[in-house]
Write a protein that holds these residues in place. Structure first.
Motif, PDB file in Angstrom:
ATOM      1  N   SER A  38      10.597  13.274  -8.002  1.00 50.59           N
ATOM      2  CA  SER A  38       9.415  12.290  -9.295  1.00 50.59           C
ATOM      3  C   SER A  38       8.306  13.340  -8.586  1.00 50.59           C
ATOM      4  O   SER A  38       7.355  13.484  -9.473  1.00 50.59           O
ATOM      5  N   TYR A  64       0.915  -1.631   0.521  1.00 47.93           N
ATOM      6  CA  TYR A  64      -0.257   0.492  -0.537  1.00 47.93           C
ATOM      7  C   TYR A  64       1.005   1.154  -0.264  1.00 47.93           C
ATOM      8  O   TYR A  64       1.543   0.986   0.880  1.00 47.93           O
ATOM      9  N   ARG A 120       2.809  17.138  -5.759  1.00 48.34           N
ATOM     10  CA  ARG A 120       3.143  16.578  -6.779  1.00 48.34           C
ATOM     11  C   ARG A 120       3.377  15.863  -7.700  1.00 48.34           C
ATOM     12  O   ARG A 120       4.294  16.583  -8.316  1.00 48.34           O
ATOM     13  N   THR A 135      -9.356   8.247  -0.420  1.00 47.29           N
ATOM     14  CA  THR A 135      -8.255   6.783  -1.108  1.00 47.29           C
ATOM     15  C   THR A 135      -7.931   7.667  -2.060  1.00 47.29           C
ATOM     16  O   THR A 135      -5.824   7.272  -2.812  1.00 47.29           O
ATOM     17  N   LEU A 136      -7.624   8.901  -2.840  1.00 46.80           N
ATOM     18  CA  LEU A 136      -7.010   9.627  -3.286  1.00 46.80           C
ATOM     19  C   LEU A 136      -6.504  10.794  -3.296  1.00 46.80           C
ATOM     20  O   LEU A 136      -6.734  11.811  -2.445  1.00 46.80           O
ATOM     21  N   ALA A 137      -5.298  11.267  -3.884  1.00 50.48           N
ATOM     22  CA  ALA A 137      -4.468  12.035  -3.576  1.00 50.48           C
ATOM     23  C   ALA A 137      -5.589  13.333  -4.196  1.00 50.48           C
ATOM     24  O   ALA A 137      -5.709  13.410  -5.301  1.00 50.48           O
ATOM     25  N   ASP A 151       1.964  11.543 -12.269  1.00 52.40           N
ATOM     26  CA  ASP A 151       0.501  10.780 -12.326  1.00 52.40           C
ATOM     27  C   ASP A 151      -0.540  11.218 -10.829  1.00 52.40           C
ATOM     28  O   ASP A 151      -1.312  10.493 -11.284  1.00 52.40           O
ATOM     29  N   ASN A 152       0.119  12.341 -10.476  1.00 50.36           N
ATOM     30  CA  ASN A 152      -1.236  12.992  -9.259  1.00 50.36           C
ATOM     31  C   ASN A 152      -1.220  11.271  -9.064  1.00 50.36           C
ATOM     32  O   ASN A 152      -2.516  11.605  -8.220  1.00 50.36           O
ATOM     33  N   SER A 153      -0.393  10.749  -8.409  1.00 53.08           N
ATOM     34  CA  SER A 153      -1.239   9.063  -7.695  1.00 53.08           C
ATOM     35  C   SER A 153      -0.477  10.327  -6.240  1.00 53.08           C
ATOM     36  O   SER A 153      -1.459   9.470  -5.248  1.00 53.08           O
ATOM     37  N   ARG A 154      -0.160  10.854  -5.421  1.00 50.37           N
ATOM     38  CA  ARG A 154       0.396  10.865  -3.992  1.00 50.37           C
ATOM     39  C   ARG A 154      -0.132  12.592  -3.899  1.00 50.37           C
ATOM     40  O   ARG A 154       0.382  13.194  -4.838  1.00 50.37           O
ATOM     41  N   ARG A 155       0.642  13.607  -2.191  1.00 50.00           N
ATOM     42  CA  ARG A 155       1.193  14.340  -1.914  1.00 50.00           C
ATOM     43  C   ARG A 155       1.747  14.441  -1.320  1.00 50.00           C
ATOM     44  O   ARG A 155       1.432  13.534   0.033  1.00 50.00           O
ATOM     45  N   PRO A 196      -1.392   8.030   0.282  1.00 51.40           N
ATOM     46  CA  PRO A 196      -1.360   8.393  -0.896  1.00 51.40           C
ATOM     47  C   PRO A 196      -0.878  10.169  -0.635  1.00 51.40           C
ATOM     48  O   PRO A 196      -0.777  11.648  -0.882  1.00 51.40           O
TER      49      PRO A 196
END
Length: 514
Positions: free
Chosen positions: A482, A40, A455, A197-199, A458-462, A43
């Motif tokens: 990154s 896991y 971020r 669950t989304l950044a 790919d906008n996957s996390r913050r 994000p």
């Protein structure tokens, strides 16, 4: 020996009760994770800010010979101030004041109220989860999706028919904010989050939260909720639902007493938040930076340096919901003559008050987000900025650098940017250019911004910063390459503040909280 002895039978009973309580508490807690889990990636993480100097004096040098040199000319600032007062209290045909009959009649009721009804229906549709199945978008407390009953109850309380029943200006609908008010898309304080669950989603991004209104702000009341708890209002820069308990109706006598004064007869709050109590000791509100209040006629002129307290007028709501005027005394460390001179010294003063405060999407908990942070600062200089970050590009002379490379964008900013009056918009976020510094042998721009985080592409996390900071604009982020450079976003525009722009754009349904 203690005088209190527990009998054996009671001891067993007591232990049994404790065991039951422990089981109950365990049932409320999150279960133990299984032995084997999928990998896991959280994000949300924290960005390491330790390497970035937040001492304002290191970036705006108080010993500089230019510390008291204005970055806006006297003519520019006076024109901006005149436009600011017109936005609040103007009666000219193009003055977008909530107290202006022409503005209300032509801009708000130009379609007979149908556009207001349509806006309400679109907002209801945004939060109605019915029929969306797995695409449920609205979550409230405890991650529970909003139910059909929840949105139906809100819709009934809105009484949508009222917005088309009297679509014309009425002087009785004029009002003033008697408290600091949160502006909501719907008449509820329930939050609505998209996904935890989304950044960039979940807390603190309550999508129902639009903005806030400072105490003393003119309002026009377009409607009321059925239960009487909410008013639907037009403020100088935003339209939405506010708690009715912080709204006082303003008649001709009140408005005359409030507004009939020279342009020098105003004070502006220059600290992040100041508690305001009237002269009888009654707490009235917290005045956030940029709050504009009239100076009482009995008050001495507001000097910029002399210590002391100054008397201002504050709005209050009487038992019948009418606005009345009270007086309050504020120290000159919290209140300054409006507008204050647009100098580096004064900008430093404002930033010192605001820097490091938490990020507040849509002014959640009366904290600032990126655009309201700049609003708060420039309000003290008498410069009106729109609420939405993209609209702030219309406040000055805009240059679109979106087709340029990140390096070209930064080079242009370094060469052509005007420190302390250049705004930078990168799509959903706005910053203030302070000047340049040298980092690793390279000249880089330095900005002040209220930012949630950085971020990856790919906008996957913050990588959360979560507040107002001073930060260089770099081509790569050394702590985490990154992460996307703030100079490498799809949109990159700058605007240089000077003379005020033209008439304000009409209200839209765009949430101005970014």
């Amino acid at each position: 020996m203690s005088a209190f002895v527990v009998a054996p039978a009671r001891t067993l009973s007591f232990r049994a009760a404790l065991a039951s309580l422990a089981l109950a508490l365990a049932a409320c807690a999150a279960p133990n994770p299984p032995a084997a889990q999928h990998a896991y990636v959280d994000p949300i993480g924290l960005f390491p800010m330790a390497a970035y100097d937040q001492n304002v004096d290191h970036w705006i040098d108080p010993a500089s010979a230019n510390d008291d040199t204005p970055f806006l000319s006297a003519a520019q600032q006076q024109a901006q101030w005149n436009a600011y007062l017109a936005r609040y209290f103007g009666t000219g045909e193009r003055d977008a004041s909530p107290w202006n009959p022409a503005y209300i009649a032509n801009r708000l009721f130009g379609q007979g109220g149908a556009d207001i009804v349509d806006l309400q229906l679109r907002r209801i549709g945004n939060y109605d989860n019915e029929g969306k199945g797995r695409r449920t978008i609205g979550y409230g407390q405890s991650y529970l999706p909003h139910s059909a009953r929840w949105i139906d109850d809100i819709e009934r309380n809105m009484n949508l028919q009222q917005f088309g029943q009297a679509p014309r200006y009425s002087p009785r609908a004029r009002a003033i904010a008697t408290d600091a008010l949160l502006v909501r898309e719907l008449p509820t304080m329930d939050p609505s989050f998209y996904s935890h669950t989304l950044a960039g989603q979940g807390y603190p991004f309550d999508n129902l939260q639009i903005s806030s209104v400072r105490p003393g702000t003119p309002l026009y009341v377009l409607g009321h909720s059925v239960d009487g708890a909410w008013d639907y209002v037009q403020a100088p820069d935003v339209q939405g639902w506010v708690l009715a308990s912080g709204v006082g109706s303003a008649d001709d006598a009140f408005i005359a007493n409030w507004t009939h004064r020279p342009s020098t007869g105003w004070g502006v709050a220059i600290t992040a938040s100041t508690a305001v109590s009237d002269t009888t000791g009654v707490f009235r509100f917290n005045a956030t930076a940029g709050t504009l209040l009239p100076v009482a006629a009995s008050s001495a002129p507001l000097p910029s340096t002399a210590p002391g307290h100054h008397t201002v007028l504050v709005p209050a709501r009487d038992i019948d919901g009418r606005a009345v005027i009270r007086e309050a005394q504020l120290p000159d460390t919290a209140l300054a003559p409006a507008p204050i001179a647009a100098t580096p010294r004064h900008l430093s003063l404002l930033i010192k008050s605001l820097i490091g405060r938490p990020y507040g999407w849509g002014n959640m908990n009366f904290y600032n987000d990126c655009s309201s942070e700049l609003q708060s600062i420039f309000a003290a200089f008498g410069v009106w900025l729109p609420r939405h970050s993209s609209a702030q590009m219309t406040a000055g002379d805009m240059t679109d650098l979106s087709t340029e490379s990140p390096a070209q964008r930064l080079d242009y900013l370094i060469e052509h940017g005007k420190p302390m009056r250049t705004l930078i918009y990168i799509g959903g976020h706005v910053m203030l250019y302070l000047g340049n510094t040298t980092r690793d042998g390279r000249t880089v721009p330095v900005v002040y911004q209220d930012i949630w985080g950085l971020r990856p592409a790919d906008n996957s996390r913050r990588a959360v910063i979560g507040g107002s900071v001073i930060f260089p604009l770099l081509l790569t982020i050394p702590e985490d390459p990154s992460l996307e450079s703030l100079a490498a976003t799809r949109i990159f525009q700058i605007t240089v503040l000077g003379m005020p722009s033209g008439a304000a754009p009409p209200p839209t349904d765009e949430n101005p909280a970014s």
